[in-house]
Scaffold this active site. Structure first.
Site, short mmCIF file in Angstrom:
data_model
loop_
_atom_site.label_atom_id
_atom_site.label_comp_id
_atom_site.label_asym_id
_atom_site.label_seq_id
_atom_site.Cartn_x
_atom_site.Cartn_y
_atom_site.Cartn_z
N SER A 1 0.79 -1.24 0.00
CA SER A 1 0.00 0.00 0.00
C SER A 1 0.82 1.29 0.00
CB SER A 1 -0.97 0.01 1.19
OG SER A 1 -2.03 -0.88 0.94
N LYS B 1 0.11 3.41 -2.93
CA LYS B 1 -1.02 4.34 -3.00
C LYS B 1 -0.55 5.79 -3.18
CE LYS B 1 -4.54 1.68 -0.52
NZ LYS B 1 -3.88 0.38 -0.46
N SER C 1 -6.28 3.08 3.87
CA SER C 1 -5.66 2.15 2.91
C SER C 1 -6.68 1.24 2.25
CB SER C 1 -4.57 1.32 3.60
OG SER C 1 -3.53 1.04 2.72
N ARG D 1 6.21 -1.54 12.71
CA ARG D 1 6.67 -0.61 11.67
C ARG D 1 6.77 0.81 12.23
NH1 ARG D 1 1.94 -1.86 7.52
NH2 ARG D 1 0.86 -1.66 9.50
#
Length: 264
Positions: A71, A74, A119, A250
């Site tokens: 993603s 995006k 997302s 993350r």
């Protein structure tokens, strides 16, 4: 001897497009492994200090290895969608296809302003179909994004066809920030606004997560930049996601590394 005018123009355009590609040095940080170990994950990170022209890198072999962007794609997908008129602006509503997916916030009508933060995969698959394979490939070639593989127009960034390295993510983000891409500036600014993550007393954090499940192990990303006064610090972190607890790692790793650098 005078240079042909078209040659001069071409050189000027190339200078503008590649102005971010200046000499920069790598600094390796094996001590950052402690942050990955404390969270029980494998991965790496790059933080690029733009003013110091220094790439701070942990796990350089991994950072120069290509993975699906998931993603994080995006970001270019949004830019290309706006540039090609797939949607007229970030507020245009696209009707939900009524397919119930595992993440409830996806199961509704969306515009780009609402789809990017959560997302919403179906929304960006629709953007890709509207853009079309030829136009998508054209723009990925122009911006030199990863290996530029657009096989399977509404899945290529999710099925491991398209791949990009963390270092390439940094180069791309730098051009996004400085609006040095072949898109209208109003489109770039609109997308930059949607990348907002958080604001502190003396910083603004912008970025995009990614989670690719069509590989083993899953790949997790967080890419973006930190605005701190006049200074900009770009980051690209990717990790192996073995189980659900790794998903939050993350953001934790990025925050901890920026903290180690005295930036947050």
């Amino acid at each position: 001897m005078r240079l042909p005018i078209l040659f001069v123009i071409a050189i000027c355009l190339l200078s503008t497009f590649f102005s971010c590609s200046v000499i920069r040095r790598d600094s390796l940080h094996p001590e950052w492994q402690a942050e990955f170990d404390s969270l029980g994950v494998r991965g790496g990170i790059i933080v690029f200090d733009e003013s110091g022209k220094e790439m701070h890198i942990h796990n350089p072999g991994r950072m120069d290895s290509a993975f699906m962007p998931a993603s994080t794609f995006k970001i270019p997908n949004s830019l290309i969608a706006l540039q090609t008129g797939a949607v007229k602006d970030t507020s245009e509503i696209v009707k939900w296809d009524s397919v119930v997916r595992f993440f409830p916030p996806w199961n509704q009508d969306h515009n780009m302003a609402s789809a990017l933060p959560v997302s919403a995969v179906w929304f960006y698959q629709e953007m890709a179909r509207r853009i079309g394979r030829d136009s998508m490939k054209h723009y990925l070639d122009l911006i030199r994004y990863g290996n530029r593989d657009t096989t399977d127009i509404d899945m290529f960034w999710l099925n491991n066809s398209l791949q990009i390295t963390a270092r390439e993510q940094i180069y791309f983000l730098e051009k996004v920030y400085h609006e040095q891409l072949p898109f209208k500036k109003e489109h770039i600014r609109a997308v930059k606004k949607l990348l907002f993550l958080e604001k502190g007393d003396d910083y603004v954090l912008r970025g995009k997560t990614g989670w690719g499940t069509e590989v083993d192990p899953d790949i997790g990303w967080l890419v973006g930049w930190l605005e701190k006064g006049e200074d900009i610090y770009y980051f690209a972190c990717n990790i192996d996601i073995i189980d659900d607890k790794d998903v939050s790692a993350r953001k934790k790793i990025v925050r901890r590394i920026l903290g180690r650098m005295g930036l947050m």
